[in-house]
Enzyme design. Structure first.
Site, PDB file in Angstrom:
ATOM      1  N   GLU A  92      -1.613  -2.502  -8.446  1.00  0.00           N
ATOM      2  CA  GLU A  92      -2.747  -2.670  -7.796  1.00  0.00           C
ATOM      3  C   GLU A  92      -3.339  -1.297  -7.241  1.00  0.00           C
ATOM      4  OE1 GLU A  92      -3.471  -2.439  -4.348  1.00  0.00           O
ATOM      5  OE2 GLU A  92      -1.703  -1.870  -3.710  1.00  0.00           O
TER       6      GLU A  92
ATOM      7  N   HIS B 188      -5.293  -4.860  -2.045  1.00  0.00           N
ATOM      8  CA  HIS B 188      -5.922  -4.518  -0.925  1.00  0.00           C
ATOM      9  C   HIS B 188      -6.892  -5.671  -0.465  1.00  0.00           C
ATOM     10  CE1 HIS B 188      -3.776  -1.019  -1.296  1.00  0.00           C
ATOM     11  NE2 HIS B 188      -4.041  -0.501  -0.001  1.00  0.00           N
TER      12      HIS B 188
ATOM     13  N   SER C 193       0.797  -1.401  -0.051  1.00  0.00           N
ATOM     14  CA  SER C 193      -0.058   0.156  -0.087  1.00  0.00           C
ATOM     15  C   SER C 193       0.811   1.152  -0.137  1.00  0.00           C
ATOM     16  CB  SER C 193      -0.930  -0.061   0.937  1.00  0.00           C
ATOM     17  OG  SER C 193      -1.821   0.932   1.130  1.00  0.00           O
TER      18      SER C 193
END
Length: 325
Positions: free
Chosen positions: A228, A296, A111
């Site tokens: 992503e 995620h 992330s």
């Protein structure tokens, strides 16, 4: 520069370069420590890992000091980040990359940590890892795949294929560990066919794009991009973020793209990705697959930033192979 693999008894240091450990439930912290202990590791925490602060994150110098201390400590063999956030890129100009280069060790998170892992690789040549946070190991169910491939990457050296996870979840597990929803995984989705081999970089796309135009952006030449995004990224947002990456110097050298599974709230469907990819002339000659088990949703596999990866993208024969990690 590949860091040494972990052995039984090695120390793993937990740091909070983004959000603080103080936001993680105590029971989840205890479970995460127990899981890592069961794998044979000792767990320690940075001085400021659990520091509470009223603003977005704790002071920059505290977070930077914890990173320097962990890399400089010869007893620490790996660093796991607590959780993501929004402002790891605040730290980039203050890090002593010489300290990191002289003390190579495993550095793992995902992330917002994408900014750190790609910058460290760019500035030092040290292979870093996109993989679970410390907080990820506080999950009671659905953690086996994540756990298996984290340990595999941290312990082993031989090439191996990464199969899709059998199931996946996008629920708020940290709020309710009992009531979980799991869905059957239909496997990789092939958008463009082909075979490619290259240096793996990437992670969270919108975070990676924060590095554009800076000294911290890795070269895109001869790479396989792992990309992503989270629930804040819908199809149009992903489209323009991808286009921004395509405009970067060296993108012509990208060999292939692997896209992680989107969260349900993003409402990004396979047909959306198909349309986005096929609308870009720069991608017509390279293999592209989506619905890979990273990002995620859970579970996720661990992959190297700066390692060597091979991908094969055909409808009945799709593989992701880590060669050097």
């Amino acid at each position: 520069m590949i860091p040494k693999k972990l052995r039984k008894g090695n120390e793993i240091r937990i740091l909070s370069p983004a959000k603080s450990l103080s936001m993680i439930d105590q029971d989840q912290q205890k479970l995460a420590v127990r899981r890592l202990n069961d794998a044979g590791f000792q767990v320690t925490f940075g001085t400021y890992a659990a520091e509470e602060y009223n603003h977005i994150s704790t002071p920059v110098d505290h977070r930077v000091n914890d990173i320097h201390d962990a890399f400089a400590d010869p007893n620490v063999k790996a660093i796991l980040t607590t959780i993501g956030g929004y402002d790891s890129n605040q730290l980039l100009s203050d890090l002593d990359y010489q300290v990191i280069r002289q003390n190579p060790k495993i550095f793992c998170g995902y992330s917002d940590i994408t900014a750190l892992s790609n910058s460290i690789y760019r500035k030092t040549g040290l292979v870093t890892y996109s993989g679970p946070h410390f907080s990820s190991f506080g999950m009671e169910q659905g953690i086996d795949y994540t756990y298996e491939f984290f340990l595999k990457v941290c312990r082993e050296k031989d090439p191996f294929n990464i199969p899709p996870a059998e199931s996946w979840s996008d629920d708020h597990w940290y709020l309710n560990q009992e009531n979980r929803q799991f869905h059957k995984n239909n496997g990789y989705n092939v958008i463009n066919e082909g075979i490619a081999e290259g240096t793996s970089i990437g992670g969270n796309l919108c975070t990676l794009n924060l590095l554009q135009g800076t000294e911290f952006m890795p070269s895109l030449e001869d790479t396989i991009l792992f990309l992503e995004d989270d629930l804040l990224s819908d199809a149009p947002t992903f489209d323009r973020n991808l286009q921004s990456l395509i405009h970067q110097p060296g993108f012509y050298g990208v060999k292939g793209i692997i896209i992680g599974r989107f969260q349900k709230d993003s409402k990004v469907k396979d047909r959306d990705l198909q349309q986005i990819i096929q609308s870009k002339k720069e991608l017509t000659t390279i293999p592209v697959i989506s619905n890979a088990s990273f990002g995620h949703t859970t579970p996720i596999f661990t992959f190297p930033i700066g390692g060597q990866v091979k991908m094969k993208a055909y409808n009945h024969d799709t593989t992701i192979e880590l060669l050097k990690y």
